[in-house]
Design a protein around this motif. Structure first.
Motif, PDB file in Angstrom:
ATOM      1  N   ALA A  92       0.829  -1.209   0.000  1.00  0.00           N
ATOM      2  CA  ALA A  92       0.000   0.000   0.000  1.00  0.00           C
ATOM      3  C   ALA A  92       0.860   1.255   0.000  1.00  0.00           C
ATOM      4  CB  ALA A  92      -0.934  -0.008   1.210  1.00  0.00           C
ATOM      5  N   GLY A  93       1.840   1.299   0.900  1.00  0.00           N
ATOM      6  CA  GLY A  93       2.692   2.477   0.981  1.00  0.00           C
ATOM      7  C   GLY A  93       3.480   2.726  -0.289  1.00  0.00           C
ATOM      8  N   TYR A 124       6.049   6.571  15.610  1.00  0.00           N
ATOM      9  CA  TYR A 124       6.953   7.729  15.730  1.00  0.00           C
ATOM     10  C   TYR A 124       8.417   7.286  15.714  1.00  0.00           C
ATOM     11  CZ  TYR A 124       9.485  11.610  17.877  1.00  0.00           C
ATOM     12  OH  TYR A 124      10.408  12.594  18.135  1.00  0.00           O
ATOM     13  N   SER A 125       8.741   6.268  16.494  1.00  0.00           N
ATOM     14  CA  SER A 125      10.122   5.785  16.579  1.00  0.00           C
ATOM     15  C   SER A 125      10.605   5.256  15.236  1.00  0.00           C
ATOM     16  CB  SER A 125      10.232   4.684  17.641  1.00  0.00           C
ATOM     17  OG  SER A 125       9.943   5.189  18.925  1.00  0.00           O
ATOM     18  N   ALA A 126       9.740   4.566  14.510  1.00  0.00           N
ATOM     19  CA  ALA A 126      10.134   3.983  13.233  1.00  0.00           C
ATOM     20  C   ALA A 126      10.452   5.048  12.190  1.00  0.00           C
ATOM     21  CB  ALA A 126       9.028   3.069  12.712  1.00  0.00           C
ATOM     22  N   LEU A 127       9.803   6.203  12.304  1.00  0.00           N
ATOM     23  CA  LEU A 127       9.993   7.263  11.313  1.00  0.00           C
ATOM     24  C   LEU A 127      11.138   8.220  11.660  1.00  0.00           C
ATOM     25  CD1 LEU A 127       6.272   8.168  10.574  1.00  0.00           C
ATOM     26  CD2 LEU A 127       7.860   6.995   9.048  1.00  0.00           C
ATOM     27  N   ILE A 128      11.713   8.075  12.843  1.00  0.00           N
ATOM     28  CA  ILE A 128      12.781   8.995  13.252  1.00  0.00           C
ATOM     29  C   ILE A 128      13.975   8.997  12.273  1.00  0.00           C
ATOM     30  CG2 ILE A 128      14.601   9.337  14.984  1.00  0.00           C
ATOM     31  CD1 ILE A 128      12.552   8.795  17.141  1.00  0.00           C
ATOM     32  N   PRO A 129      14.510   7.832  11.861  1.00  0.00           N
ATOM     33  CA  PRO A 129      15.661   7.877  10.940  1.00  0.00           C
ATOM     34  C   PRO A 129      15.361   8.617   9.637  1.00  0.00           C
ATOM     35  CG  PRO A 129      15.436   5.693  11.900  1.00  0.00           C
ATOM     36  CD  PRO A 129      14.194   6.447  12.275  1.00  0.00           C
ATOM     37  N   SER A 176       9.046  10.904  -0.967  1.00  0.00           N
ATOM     38  CA  SER A 176       8.509   9.568  -1.234  1.00  0.00           C
ATOM     39  C   SER A 176       8.813   8.615  -0.090  1.00  0.00           C
ATOM     40  CB  SER A 176       9.108   9.016  -2.538  1.00  0.00           C
ATOM     41  OG  SER A 176       8.795   9.831  -3.640  1.00  0.00           O
ATOM     42  N   LEU A 177      10.010   8.722   0.468  1.00  0.00           N
ATOM     43  CA  LEU A 177      10.379   7.858   1.593  1.00  0.00           C
ATOM     44  C   LEU A 177       9.493   8.134   2.805  1.00  0.00           C
ATOM     45  CD1 LEU A 177      14.296   7.956   1.418  1.00  0.00           C
ATOM     46  CD2 LEU A 177      12.710   6.352   0.349  1.00  0.00           C
ATOM     47  N   ILE A 178       9.237   9.406   3.077  1.00  0.00           N
ATOM     48  CA  ILE A 178       8.380   9.763   4.215  1.00  0.00           C
ATOM     49  C   ILE A 178       6.961   9.252   3.987  1.00  0.00           C
ATOM     50  CG2 ILE A 178       7.300  11.679   5.445  1.00  0.00           C
ATOM     51  CD1 ILE A 178      10.172  11.350   6.229  1.00  0.00           C
ATOM     52  N   SER A 179       6.449   9.444   2.790  1.00  0.00           N
ATOM     53  CA  SER A 179       5.078   9.031   2.477  1.00  0.00           C
ATOM     54  C   SER A 179       4.909   7.520   2.574  1.00  0.00           C
ATOM     55  CB  SER A 179       4.707   9.498   1.064  1.00  0.00           C
ATOM     56  OG  SER A 179       3.472   8.946   0.649  1.00  0.00           O
ATOM     57  N   ALA A 180       5.753   6.783   1.860  1.00  0.00           N
ATOM     58  CA  ALA A 180       5.638   5.322   1.858  1.00  0.00           C
ATOM     59  C   ALA A 180       5.884   4.747   3.245  1.00  0.00           C
ATOM     60  CB  ALA A 180       6.634   4.725   0.860  1.00  0.00           C
ATOM     61  N   GLY A 181       6.855   5.306   3.955  1.00  0.00           N
ATOM     62  CA  GLY A 181       7.162   4.819   5.292  1.00  0.00           C
ATOM     63  C   GLY A 181       6.033   5.063   6.266  1.00  0.00           C
ATOM     64  N   THR A 182       5.401   6.229   6.176  1.00  0.00           N
ATOM     65  CA  THR A 182       4.290   6.548   7.072  1.00  0.00           C
ATOM     66  C   THR A 182       3.112   5.607   6.843  1.00  0.00           C
ATOM     67  OG1 THR A 182       4.918   8.887   7.147  1.00  0.00           O
ATOM     68  CG2 THR A 182       2.648   8.334   7.735  1.00  0.00           C
ATOM     69  N   ILE A 183       2.748   5.416   5.592  1.00  0.00           N
ATOM     70  CA  ILE A 183       1.628   4.521   5.275  1.00  0.00           C
ATOM     71  C   ILE A 183       1.930   3.103   5.741  1.00  0.00           C
ATOM     72  CG2 ILE A 183       0.297   3.472   3.396  1.00  0.00           C
ATOM     73  CD1 ILE A 183       0.759   6.092   1.819  1.00  0.00           C
ATOM     74  N   THR A 184       3.140   2.644   5.448  1.00  0.00           N
ATOM     75  CA  THR A 184       3.534   1.291   5.833  1.00  0.00           C
ATOM     76  C   THR A 184       3.481   1.103   7.348  1.00  0.00           C
ATOM     77  OG1 THR A 184       4.967   1.023   3.898  1.00  0.00           O
ATOM     78  CG2 THR A 184       5.418  -0.395   5.790  1.00  0.00           C
TER      79      THR A 184
END
Length: 249
Positions: A99-100, A177-182, A222-230
């Motif tokens: 999906a992401g 939140y933690s997963a998106l920090i990097p 794109s990385l932020i978008s796909a990562g957030t959805i995932t």
């Protein structure tokens, strides 16, 4: 086949770096001190193979699609092995990452942010798949660790009549939140602390710095978008916890 003139100096440098990291980890008595070295060696072999294969397929849309499918399959397997190698987890990981990735790439190419072509699809597709894999792993593991650390609280909420999803509600937010920090930190510090590989590679390939910067900011978004959805989808599926998760390896 003609070998690049700088191949042997590169091998020497990589060998010294691997040896240095391994020695430090070994004497520090860190668990699995040889794992990073083996990862570098494995990566080198895989890059060598993929470099040869891409020479003939990078312009063929069908083979590019096959290459992306293989990348995605390996990514799903890697994440599933980390967060729980069950058929249920594989399904969750597959759906969340798909999906992401699909939504993000659809927006990128439909808006014209990046031209739709085989080489660009392979380039940005591979980057997005790899980053989604990392975020899914971080999110899944962080959630399981948080539930284990706060199991008394989770049990308390369950005893008071909360649903399994309600009992872990705050933990799910922290895991995402933690997963998106990097990815967030990488984006915030781009150009100040780091020069991303896509940006540097484009410049070395002869692209102007402005064009390389445009491409890179699209990649970062794109990385932020796909990562957030995932991350949100995966954690939403993992959230209803009725029993304490097994310790992760």
């Amino acid at each position: 086949m003609t070998w690049p003139s700088d191949l042997f100096p590169s091998l020497l440098g990589v060998g010294v770096l691997i040896a240095l990291a391994t020695v430090i980890l070994f004497f520090y008595r860190a668990p699995h001190p040889f794992s990073p070295a083996l990862a570098v060696l494995r990566g080198a072999v895989q890059l060598a193979i993929i470099s040869v294969l891409l020479t003939g397929v990078i312009r063929d849309p069908v083979w590019v699609a096959v290459a992306l499918l293989v990348m995605f399959s390996v990514a799903v397997f890697t994440v599933s092995r980390r967060v729980g190698p069950t058929f249920e987890h594989v399904g969750m990981v597959t759906a969340s990452m798909a999906a992401g990735i699909v939504v993000t790439l659809a927006i990128v190419f439909s808006t014209g942010a990046i031209q739709l072509s085989s080489r660009y699809a392979l380039a940005i597709g591979g980057i997005v798949i790899g980053n989604s894999m990392t975020i899914a792993t971080l999110a899944g593991r962080r959630f399981s660790e948080s539930v284990n650390e706060h199991w008394d609280e989770v049990e308390g909420w369950l005893a008071l009549g909360a649903t399994p999803r309600q009992s872990t509600h705050e933990l799910t937010r922290g895991a995402v939140y933690s997963a998106l920090i990097p990815s967030t930190d990488q984006t915030k510090t781009t150009g100040l602390v780091t020069l991303p590989g896509a940006f540097v590679g484009a410049i070395f390939g002869g692209v102007s710095p402005l064009e390389a910067g445009r491409f890179q900011i699209v990649v970062l978004a794109s990385l932020i978008s796909a990562g957030t959805i995932t991350a949100v989808l995966l954690i939403s599926w993992l959230a209803p916890v009725k029993v304490r998760p097994a310790a992760l390896k």
